[in-house]
Motif scaffolding. Structure first.
Motif, PDB file in Angstrom:
ATOM      1  N   THR A  23       0.844  -1.190   0.000  1.00  0.00           N
ATOM      2  CA  THR A  23       0.000   0.000   0.000  1.00  0.00           C
ATOM      3  C   THR A  23       0.880   1.242   0.000  1.00  0.00           C
ATOM      4  O   THR A  23       1.807   1.347   0.796  1.00  0.00           O
ATOM      5  N   ALA A  24       0.571   2.149  -0.911  1.00  0.00           N
ATOM      6  CA  ALA A  24       1.360   3.361  -1.057  1.00  0.00           C
ATOM      7  C   ALA A  24       0.659   4.544  -0.398  1.00  0.00           C
ATOM      8  O   ALA A  24      -0.569   4.621  -0.371  1.00  0.00           O
ATOM      9  N   SER A  25       1.444   5.451   0.113  1.00  0.00           N
ATOM     10  CA  SER A  25       0.930   6.694   0.659  1.00  0.00           C
ATOM     11  C   SER A  25       1.870   7.818   0.279  1.00  0.00           C
ATOM     12  O   SER A  25       3.037   7.594  -0.020  1.00  0.00           O
ATOM     13  N   GLY A  26       1.359   9.033   0.254  1.00  0.00           N
ATOM     14  CA  GLY A  26       2.189  10.178  -0.071  1.00  0.00           C
ATOM     15  C   GLY A  26       2.087  10.619  -1.521  1.00  0.00           C
ATOM     16  O   GLY A  26       2.408  11.762  -1.850  1.00  0.00           O
ATOM     17  N   ARG A  27       1.691   9.725  -2.410  1.00  0.00           N
ATOM     18  CA  ARG A  27       1.406  10.042  -3.802  1.00  0.00           C
ATOM     19  C   ARG A  27       0.708   8.835  -4.414  1.00  0.00           C
ATOM     20  O   ARG A  27       0.730   7.747  -3.842  1.00  0.00           O
ATOM     21  N   THR A  28       0.096   9.045  -5.564  1.00  0.00           N
ATOM     22  CA  THR A  28      -0.572   7.937  -6.231  1.00  0.00           C
ATOM     23  C   THR A  28       0.334   7.353  -7.312  1.00  0.00           C
ATOM     24  O   THR A  28       1.155   8.051  -7.909  1.00  0.00           O
ATOM     25  N   PHE A  29       0.147   6.057  -7.542  1.00  0.00           N
ATOM     26  CA  PHE A  29       0.946   5.347  -8.538  1.00  0.00           C
ATOM     27  C   PHE A  29       0.052   4.653  -9.558  1.00  0.00           C
ATOM     28  O   PHE A  29       0.424   3.633 -10.118  1.00  0.00           O
ATOM     29  N   ASN A  30      -1.125   5.229  -9.787  1.00  0.00           N
ATOM     30  CA  ASN A  30      -2.132   4.545 -10.598  1.00  0.00           C
ATOM     31  C   ASN A  30      -1.639   4.188 -11.994  1.00  0.00           C
ATOM     32  O   ASN A  30      -2.043   3.169 -12.552  1.00  0.00           O
ATOM     33  N   ASN A  31      -0.829   4.994 -12.596  1.00  0.00           N
ATOM     34  CA  ASN A  31      -0.366   4.722 -13.955  1.00  0.00           C
ATOM     35  C   ASN A  31       1.131   4.498 -14.019  1.00  0.00           C
ATOM     36  O   ASN A  31       1.730   4.558 -15.096  1.00  0.00           O
ATOM     37  N   ALA A  32       1.714   4.261 -12.884  1.00  0.00           N
ATOM     38  CA  ALA A  32       3.167   4.102 -12.830  1.00  0.00           C
ATOM     39  C   ALA A  32       3.552   2.632 -12.812  1.00  0.00           C
ATOM     40  O   ALA A  32       2.765   1.766 -12.445  1.00  0.00           O
ATOM     41  N   LEU A  33       4.773   2.401 -13.194  1.00  0.00           N
ATOM     42  CA  LEU A  33       5.346   1.064 -13.072  1.00  0.00           C
ATOM     43  C   LEU A  33       5.452   0.707 -11.591  1.00  0.00           C
ATOM     44  O   LEU A  33       5.981   1.473 -10.794  1.00  0.00           O
ATOM     45  N   MET A  34       4.946  -0.473 -11.241  1.00  0.00           N
ATOM     46  CA  MET A  34       5.109  -1.002  -9.892  1.00  0.00           C
ATOM     47  C   MET A  34       5.565  -2.444 -10.002  1.00  0.00           C
ATOM     48  O   MET A  34       5.178  -3.151 -10.938  1.00  0.00           O
ATOM     49  N   GLY A  35       6.380  -2.855  -9.068  1.00  0.00           N
ATOM     50  CA  GLY A  35       6.923  -4.193  -9.172  1.00  0.00           C
ATOM     51  C   GLY A  35       7.221  -4.827  -7.838  1.00  0.00           C
ATOM     52  O   GLY A  35       7.130  -4.193  -6.776  1.00  0.00           O
ATOM     53  N   TRP A  36       7.582  -6.093  -7.915  1.00  0.00           N
ATOM     54  CA  TRP A  36       8.025  -6.873  -6.766  1.00  0.00           C
ATOM     55  C   TRP A  36       9.393  -7.465  -7.093  1.00  0.00           C
ATOM     56  O   TRP A  36       9.597  -8.005  -8.190  1.00  0.00           O
ATOM     57  N   PHE A  37      10.284  -7.347  -6.141  1.00  0.00           N
ATOM     58  CA  PHE A  37      11.603  -7.955  -6.217  1.00  0.00           C
ATOM     59  C   PHE A  37      11.780  -8.816  -4.971  1.00  0.00           C
ATOM     60  O   PHE A  37      11.043  -8.676  -4.002  1.00  0.00           O
ATOM     61  N   ARG A  38      12.789  -9.663  -4.996  1.00  0.00           N
ATOM     62  CA  ARG A  38      13.088 -10.457  -3.813  1.00  0.00           C
ATOM     63  C   ARG A  38      14.592 -10.598  -3.665  1.00  0.00           C
ATOM     64  O   ARG A  38      15.350 -10.470  -4.631  1.00  0.00           O
TER      65      ARG A  38
END
Length: 129
Positions: A23-38
């Motif tokens: 969950t993001a806060s402080g700005r929206t990422f609706n059209n941004a690249l988001m990912g998962w790394f490990r």
């Protein structure tokens, strides 16, 4: 201040499932690249999955590492400003700290961690044999 907060990690037996949330806060990422790394101790952080939307498009594209393909699914919930990673058929080799990441917009080469401007603190996933 932008924050990404992961949750949903834990201990699961091989063959089981987990759903990670970011969950993001402080700005929206609706059209941004988001990912998962490990990352596991002594190894470099590796790409797991990403979701991206190019400018002007209403279609989102999702991408997966070879190890995640067919087992993991990444989805975005714009109303919650969140991204999720559903992980099925987990194996001991999936044991790692999983990190959520977000870019400031559409980015190509989603598998490079330098494309992402924001990172969560990580959540531990442990898969027992």
């Amino acid at each position: 201040q932008v924050q990404l907060v992961e949750s949903g990690g834990g201990l699961v037996q091989a063959g089981g499932s987990l759903r990670l949330s970011c969950t993001a806060s402080g700005r929206t990422f609706n059209n941004a690249l988001m990912g998962w790394f490990r990352q596991t101790p002594g190894k470099e952080r590796e790409f797991v999955a990403a979701i991206n939307r190019s400018g002007g498009s209403t279609i989102e594209s999702d991408y997966y590492s070879d190890s995640a393909k067919g087992r993991f699914t990444i989805v975005r919930d714009n109303a919650k400003n969140a991204v999720f990673l559903q992980m099925n058929s987990l194996q001991p080799e999936d044991t790692a700290v999983y990190y959520c990441a977000a870019a400031t917009g559409y980015r190509s080469a989603y598998y490079f961690d330098d494309r992402y401007a924001y990172w969560g603190q990580g959540t531990q996933v442990t898969v027992s044999a």
